[in-house]
Design an enzyme around this catalytic site. Structure first.
Site, PDB file in Angstrom:
ATOM      1  N   SER A 160       0.899  -1.236   0.143  1.00 43.63           N
ATOM      2  CA  SER A 160       0.001  -0.061   0.140  1.00 43.63           C
ATOM      3  C   SER A 160       1.132   1.339   0.116  1.00 43.63           C
ATOM      4  O   SER A 160       1.802   1.175   0.337  1.00 43.63           O
ATOM      5  CB  SER A 160      -0.769   0.000   1.234  1.00 43.63           C
ATOM      6  OG  SER A 160      -1.487   1.220   1.465  1.00 43.63           O
ATOM      7  N   TYR A 173      -3.146  -0.921  10.472  1.00 45.25           N
ATOM      8  CA  TYR A 173      -3.049  -0.976   8.889  1.00 45.25           C
ATOM      9  C   TYR A 173      -1.526  -0.692   8.429  1.00 45.25           C
ATOM     10  O   TYR A 173      -0.654  -1.308   7.806  1.00 45.25           O
ATOM     11  CB  TYR A 173      -3.993  -0.289   8.193  1.00 45.25           C
ATOM     12  CG  TYR A 173      -4.085  -0.815   6.781  1.00 45.25           C
ATOM     13  CD1 TYR A 173      -4.637  -1.765   6.178  1.00 45.25           C
ATOM     14  CD2 TYR A 173      -3.674   0.323   5.748  1.00 45.25           C
ATOM     15  CE1 TYR A 173      -4.697  -2.205   4.748  1.00 45.25           C
ATOM     16  CE2 TYR A 173      -3.592  -0.155   4.427  1.00 45.25           C
ATOM     17  CZ  TYR A 173      -4.226  -1.093   3.825  1.00 45.25           C
ATOM     18  OH  TYR A 173      -4.230  -1.196   2.474  1.00 45.25           O
TER      19      TYR A 173
HETATM   20  C1  BGC Z   1      -6.179   1.583   1.761  1.00 43.19           C
HETATM   21  C2  BGC Z   1      -7.553   2.273   1.387  1.00 43.19           C
HETATM   22  C3  BGC Z   1      -6.767   3.636   1.044  1.00 43.19           C
HETATM   23  C4  BGC Z   1      -5.682   3.804   0.292  1.00 43.19           C
HETATM   24  C5  BGC Z   1      -4.965   5.115   0.072  1.00 43.19           C
HETATM   25  C6  BGC Z   1      -5.008   1.564   0.855  1.00 43.19           C
HETATM   26  O1  BGC Z   1      -3.973   0.728   1.227  1.00 43.19           O
HETATM   27  O2  BGC Z   1      -6.694   0.331   1.958  1.00 43.19           O
HETATM   28  O3  BGC Z   1      -8.397   2.267   2.473  1.00 43.19           O
HETATM   29  O4  BGC Z   1      -8.163   4.663   0.381  1.00 43.19           O
HETATM   30  O5  BGC Z   1      -4.797   3.123   0.841  1.00 43.19           O
HETATM   31  O6  BGC Z   1      -5.107   5.732   1.425  1.00 43.19           O
END
Ligand code: BGC
Length: 275
Positions: A160, A173
């Site tokens: 991410s 996260y």
């Molecule tokens: C998340 C999303 C988010 C994106 C940008 C991703 O890794 O799961 O919820 O919109 O990152 O912030």
């Protein structure tokens, strides 16, 4: 060397076998379909709704591809081992793992429960470790088959932008994705001599169920687009195309890389006019 291989550019994954975790929706579903379109047989992992995986399998078969549905909670060692045994039995071996399964359980820091922390780390980070370990064991058992690929195996970790962008309200996260970055790079370093390539794709905001609240009203979408220089939300296929490239010999000399597929989200968009 890939340059010496003659493979079909439209079907760069011909004869290869792939497993995609979390493949019954969103980015995982798009990856499973794109890998199948590129010629791979695909094991479509799901955790709770068999019918959603069956739908992805049916779509792939309708397009002339090969797919099966396989169950596992990726955070459970026994379930992961059983899933890899099932997929390798069905396909004979595995060449590609897309470590995609992931979730969010958001909370203000002072309210975040240990359960929320452990669930997110368990699926997003421990799950990637458990699946990668089983894949690597199979890659090493089989070794390089030059007619199929110049690598013994390829792992693509779904990271991410939050492997580098801190994210208040989502510390579990962001921590899991920071961990994925070092998991991927350390594995890539250790496994390169064994001809296993490990890379990450780091999506920005992609239109999937995980972040629906960030795009499903005009107000939310307008706020989101302020963070994206390209001025559009990403689609799952933007990620899937990158995954196909990383899984194929077209990227044979690429290992330990994170490809940010984010419309520029990591380019500090606030500085376009400020600073
Ligand atoms: C998340 C999303 C988010 C994106 C940008 C991703 O890794 O799961 O919820 O919109 O990152 O912030």
């Amino acid at each position: 060397m890939a340059a010496e291989n003659s493979f079909d550019l439209l079907k760069p994954l011909q004869n290869q076998k792939a497993l995609v975790t979390g493949a019954s929706s969103g980015i995982g579903e798009a990856c499973a379909k794109a890998l199948a379109a590129a010629g791979a047989a695909v094991a479509v992992n799901y955790v709770s709704h068999r019918e959603t995986a069956d739908r992805v399998v049916a779509d792939i078969r309708a397009g002339g591809g090969e797919a099966i549905a396989v169950h596992a909670d990726v955070s459970d060692e026994g379930e992961v081992q059983a899933m890899f045994a099932e997929a390798t039995k069905a396909f004979g071996t595995l060449d590609i793992l897309v470590n995609n399964a992931g979730l969010q359980q958001d909370a203000a820091f002072e309210e975040m429960t240990l359960q929320q922390w452990q669930t997110v780390i368990g699926v997003n980070l421990t799950g990637q470790f458990l699946c990668a370990r089983e894949a690597v064991r199979e890659f090493l058992r089989r070794g390089v088959v030059p007619a199929t690929s110049s690598a013994a195996g390829k792992i693509i970790c779904m990271s991410s932008v939050h492997e580098v962008i801190p994210w208040g309200g989502h510390v579990n996260y962001a921590s899991s994705k920071g961990g994925v970055m070092q998991l991927m790079k350390s594995m890539a370093q250790e496994l390169a001599p064994k001809k296993i390539r490990v890379n990450s794709v780091a999506p920005g905001a992609i239109r999937t169920p995980i972040n629906r609240s960030a795009w499903d009203t005009p107000e939310a979408l307008a706020a989101l687009l302020k963070l994206i220089p390209d001025q559009r939300i990403g689609e799952p296929e933007d990620i899937a195309r990158t995954v196909v490239w990383l899984a194929s010999d077209l990227s044979d000399y690429v290992t330990g890389a994170t490809l940010f597929v984010d419309g520029g989200m990591t380019l500090y968009p606030g500085f376009a006019t400020g600073g």
